[in-house]
Structure formats: structure tokens, C-alpha cells
Design a protein around this motif. Structure first.
Motif, PDB file in Angstrom:
ATOM      1  N   MET A 188      40.862 -51.751 -39.728  1.00  0.00           N
ATOM      2  CA  MET A 188      40.563 -51.713 -41.159  1.00  0.00           C
ATOM      3  C   MET A 188      39.783 -50.452 -41.518  1.00  0.00           C
ATOM      4  N   LYS A 189      39.961 -49.997 -42.720  1.00  0.00           N
ATOM      5  CA  LYS A 189      39.188 -48.859 -43.202  1.00  0.00           C
ATOM      6  C   LYS A 189      37.717 -49.267 -43.273  1.00  0.00           C
ATOM      7  N   ALA A 190      36.863 -48.427 -42.724  1.00  0.00           N
ATOM      8  CA  ALA A 190      35.420 -48.729 -42.639  1.00  0.00           C
ATOM      9  C   ALA A 190      35.167 -49.966 -41.797  1.00  0.00           C
ATOM     10  N   GLY A 191      36.070 -50.247 -40.840  1.00  0.00           N
ATOM     11  CA  GLY A 191      35.924 -51.422 -40.022  1.00  0.00           C
ATOM     12  C   GLY A 191      34.654 -51.403 -39.176  1.00  0.00           C
ATOM     13  N   GLY A 192      34.267 -50.196 -38.727  1.00  0.00           N
ATOM     14  CA  GLY A 192      33.041 -50.079 -37.932  1.00  0.00           C
ATOM     15  C   GLY A 192      31.816 -50.505 -38.704  1.00  0.00           C
ATOM     16  N   ALA A 193      31.796 -50.163 -40.000  1.00  0.00           N
ATOM     17  CA  ALA A 193      30.664 -50.546 -40.851  1.00  0.00           C
ATOM     18  C   ALA A 193      30.633 -52.052 -41.057  1.00  0.00           C
ATOM     19  N   TYR A 194      31.813 -52.649 -41.318  1.00  0.00           N
ATOM     20  CA  TYR A 194      31.877 -54.099 -41.467  1.00  0.00           C
ATOM     21  C   TYR A 194      31.418 -54.812 -40.193  1.00  0.00           C
ATOM     22  N   ALA A 195      31.897 -54.296 -39.072  1.00  0.00           N
ATOM     23  CA  ALA A 195      31.532 -54.905 -37.786  1.00  0.00           C
ATOM     24  C   ALA A 195      30.033 -54.831 -37.546  1.00  0.00           C
ATOM     25  N   ALA A 196      29.417 -53.706 -37.914  1.00  0.00           N
ATOM     26  CA  ALA A 196      27.983 -53.552 -37.728  1.00  0.00           C
ATOM     27  C   ALA A 196      27.197 -54.552 -38.561  1.00  0.00           C
ATOM     28  N   VAL A 197      27.683 -54.807 -39.787  1.00  0.00           N
ATOM     29  CA  VAL A 197      26.996 -55.752 -40.663  1.00  0.00           C
ATOM     30  C   VAL A 197      27.120 -57.168 -40.127  1.00  0.00           C
ATOM     31  N   VAL A 198      28.305 -57.551 -39.674  1.00  0.00           N
ATOM     32  CA  VAL A 198      28.518 -58.897 -39.146  1.00  0.00           C
ATOM     33  C   VAL A 198      27.754 -59.107 -37.857  1.00  0.00           C
ATOM     34  N   ALA A 199      27.774 -58.087 -36.987  1.00  0.00           N
ATOM     35  CA  ALA A 199      27.079 -58.196 -35.699  1.00  0.00           C
ATOM     36  C   ALA A 199      25.593 -58.323 -35.908  1.00  0.00           C
TER      37      ALA A 199
ATOM     38  N   SER B 162      16.539 -63.804 -23.768  1.00  0.00           N
ATOM     39  CA  SER B 162      16.983 -63.679 -22.381  1.00  0.00           C
ATOM     40  C   SER B 162      18.230 -64.514 -22.124  1.00  0.00           C
ATOM     41  N   PHE B 163      18.257 -65.728 -22.680  1.00  0.00           N
ATOM     42  CA  PHE B 163      19.433 -66.585 -22.513  1.00  0.00           C
ATOM     43  C   PHE B 163      20.665 -65.943 -23.142  1.00  0.00           C
ATOM     44  N   ILE B 164      20.509 -65.412 -24.357  1.00  0.00           N
ATOM     45  CA  ILE B 164      21.638 -64.791 -25.046  1.00  0.00           C
ATOM     46  C   ILE B 164      22.161 -63.593 -24.259  1.00  0.00           C
ATOM     47  N   GLU B 165      21.240 -62.797 -23.719  1.00  0.00           N
ATOM     48  CA  GLU B 165      21.649 -61.605 -22.979  1.00  0.00           C
ATOM     49  C   GLU B 165      22.382 -61.964 -21.687  1.00  0.00           C
ATOM     50  N   HIS B 166      21.803 -62.851 -20.894  1.00  0.00           N
ATOM     51  CA  HIS B 166      22.366 -63.141 -19.572  1.00  0.00           C
ATOM     52  C   HIS B 166      23.552 -64.093 -19.623  1.00  0.00           C
ATOM     53  N   SER B 167      23.733 -64.808 -20.726  1.00  0.00           N
ATOM     54  CA  SER B 167      24.893 -65.686 -20.858  1.00  0.00           C
ATOM     55  C   SER B 167      26.117 -64.946 -21.373  1.00  0.00           C
ATOM     56  N   GLY B 168      25.921 -63.690 -21.816  1.00  0.00           N
ATOM     57  CA  GLY B 168      27.038 -62.920 -22.360  1.00  0.00           C
ATOM     58  C   GLY B 168      27.209 -63.092 -23.851  1.00  0.00           C
ATOM     59  N   SER B 169      26.371 -63.907 -24.477  1.00  0.00           N
ATOM     60  CA  SER B 169      26.499 -64.146 -25.912  1.00  0.00           C
ATOM     61  C   SER B 169      26.256 -62.877 -26.719  1.00  0.00           C
ATOM     62  N   ALA B 170      25.347 -62.037 -26.241  1.00  0.00           N
ATOM     63  CA  ALA B 170      25.043 -60.798 -26.973  1.00  0.00           C
ATOM     64  C   ALA B 170      26.279 -59.917 -27.067  1.00  0.00           C
ATOM     65  N   GLN B 171      27.015 -59.793 -25.965  1.00  0.00           N
ATOM     66  CA  GLN B 171      28.229 -58.987 -25.986  1.00  0.00           C
ATOM     67  C   GLN B 171      29.290 -59.618 -26.888  1.00  0.00           C
ATOM     68  N   PHE B 172      29.316 -60.959 -26.936  1.00  0.00           N
ATOM     69  CA  PHE B 172      30.269 -61.646 -27.822  1.00  0.00           C
ATOM     70  C   PHE B 172      30.013 -61.280 -29.275  1.00  0.00           C
ATOM     71  N   PHE B 173      28.737 -61.245 -29.677  1.00  0.00           N
ATOM     72  CA  PHE B 173      28.405 -60.924 -31.057  1.00  0.00           C
ATOM     73  C   PHE B 173      28.766 -59.479 -31.414  1.00  0.00           C
ATOM     74  N   ILE B 174      28.966 -58.648 -30.404  1.00  0.00           N
ATOM     75  CA  ILE B 174      29.428 -57.278 -30.642  1.00  0.00           C
ATOM     76  C   ILE B 174      30.948 -57.220 -30.631  1.00  0.00           C
ATOM     77  N   ASP B 175      31.560 -57.864 -29.644  1.00  0.00           N
ATOM     78  CA  ASP B 175      33.017 -57.785 -29.483  1.00  0.00           C
ATOM     79  C   ASP B 175      33.757 -58.509 -30.598  1.00  0.00           C
ATOM     80  N   PHE B 176      33.245 -59.669 -31.044  1.00  0.00           N
ATOM     81  CA  PHE B 176      33.960 -60.459 -32.049  1.00  0.00           C
ATOM     82  C   PHE B 176      34.150 -59.702 -33.368  1.00  0.00           C
ATOM     83  N   PRO B 177      33.101 -59.147 -33.985  1.00  0.00           N
ATOM     84  CA  PRO B 177      33.345 -58.399 -35.233  1.00  0.00           C
ATOM     85  C   PRO B 177      34.158 -57.129 -35.019  1.00  0.00           C
ATOM     86  N   MET B 178      34.027 -56.495 -33.833  1.00  0.00           N
ATOM     87  CA  MET B 178      34.842 -55.316 -33.573  1.00  0.00           C
ATOM     88  C   MET B 178      36.323 -55.684 -33.558  1.00  0.00           C
ATOM     89  N   ALA B 179      36.653 -56.834 -32.956  1.00  0.00           N
ATOM     90  CA  ALA B 179      38.048 -57.284 -32.941  1.00  0.00           C
ATOM     91  C   ALA B 179      38.491 -57.748 -34.324  1.00  0.00           C
TER      92      ALA B 179
END
Length: 217
Positions: A206-217, A184-201
């Protein structure tokens, strides 16, 4: 802030206070042992029941009085279990009339709270199990068993160590409560979105960047 609090429904404020108190208690007990095993489970269950019934009172105004009474009953039976916890251990399988009434109240409150929180499936399974335990002699073939008396069954499910106060409540009161608080803390603090946005950025372009981002996230 004060004006915003005054605008909120009183029940919502009480539920919020109880939720924060429940979270604080469980986080604190990861570092300091406040209660022994059974009283800890009992307090965890009491918190959950009262919160569920107060939420129902706010959500279903026509039954508000009923759910207030059920919340009060949850507190009463929790206090009884806490006070009598050592004695209940001593008279396991030999419940008194008061033990039976409290156990029956706990059983009804838990089944009804499960219905309010999760729908009809879990309560239906619980009621089927109770009926099967009581009416075992009337089932055919492999389903036959000697049956359990109603008072004995209530004790097994409540005031004896087991049943409602068994493994599932232990997991809920120890591991699940902490993970839910953290989630709940991670969700409401915005940390969850950070863990998605950071690897996407990080892997953008990059080629297959979506796959890499999914693994890191």
C-alpha cells in the motif's frame, strides 16, 4: 532437560530461580496482599540485591567470595528490617546502634549494587549527595546548610521511612516490576516480533504502508 540443567553453572541456576520467584511474587501480590507496605519494599530490595551480587560473583570469579558475602549480608539486613519493621516505626529518628549498623550496611550494599548494575554515574551522584549532606557547613554561599550528622543521615536514608525505602523503590516494587515481567514475556515469547510483522504484512504494497504499519505496531 535434566542433562541441560546439570550443564548450567550453579550460580546461574540460583539466579534464575530467584528471578522466577521474584516475578511470581510480584505477580501474585497484584491479586493478594501478602505483606504490608514496608515489608513488601524490603523483600523487593532483598531480591534485587541478592540477584545483582550473585550475577557479579559469576561474572567476576576473582571476587566471588566477596560477592557471596555481600549477597548473604543482603539477606541478613532484609531479615532484620522485616523483624524490626514495627519497632523501627516506633523509634523513628531514634535509631539504636544495631539500627545504625544495619542502615550503614544497606547503604553500602545499595550503592555497590547500583555500580554493578548501572555503572559509576548513579553511585557517584549518591556519594555526592551524601558528602553534601555531611559537609554542608563548609560550602559557600547558596550551597551552605547546617549539615546532618552521619548517624542521622544513615537513619534518614535507610531505617527511617524514606530514602532508599521511599518513592522510587515503591514505584519499582509495584509498577515497574509488573511492566518488566510483562515486557520480558512479550520479548521472549516472540509476541514483540508478531506486533511488528503483522502490520507490515497487513499494509504491504500500500502507498505509505510503512507509515500505517508503524502506527498500528
Amino acid at each position: 532437560m535434566v542433562a541441560w540443567l546439570k550443564e548450567q553453572p550453579k550460580i546461574w541456576l540460583i539466579v534464575s530461580f530467584l528471578g522466577v520467584s521474584m516475578t511470581g511474587y510480584h505477580l501474585f501480590t497484584t491479586q493478594v496482599l501478602l505483606l504490608s507496605h514496608w515489608p513488601h519494599l524490603n523483600l523487593h530490595l532483598a531480591f534485587g540485591l541478592v540477584i545483582v551480587f550473585l550475577q557479579a560473583a559469576e561474572r567476576i570469579p576473582r571476587a566471588k567470595l566477596l560477592y557471596f558475602l555481600m549477597a548473604a549480608a543482603s539477606v541478613v539486613v532484609a531479615v532484620y528490617i522485616h523483624i524490626e519493621s514495627d519497632n523501627l516505626l516506633d523509634r523513628e529518628q531514634m535509631p539504636t546502634d544495631a539500627d545504625f549498623l544495619v542502615g550503614l550496611a544497606i547503604l553500602v550494599l545499595v550503592i555497590w549494587a547500583a555500580y554493578l548494575a548501572f555503572g559509576f554515574i548513579l553511585p557517584t551522584l549518591a556519594l555526592f549527595g551524601i558528602v553534601y549532606a555531611l559537609l554542608g557547613p563548609y560550602f559557600p554561599g547558596e550551597l551552605f546548610h547546617a549539615g546532618i550528622g552521619f548517624e542521622r543521615l544513615v537513619a534518614m536514608l535507610t531505617t527511617d521511612i524514606g530514602g532508599i525505602y521511599g518513592t522510587l523503590l515503591f514505584i519499582s516494587a509495584t509498577y515497574m516490576a509488573i511492566f518488566l515481567a510483562l515486557g520480558s514475556f512479550i520479548e521472549h515469547s516472540g509476541s514483540a516480533q508478531f506486533f511488528i510483522d503483522f502490520p507490515m504484512a497487513l499494509f504491504r504494497g500500500m502507498k505509505a504502508g510503512g507509515a500505517y504499519a508503524a502506527v498500528v505496531a
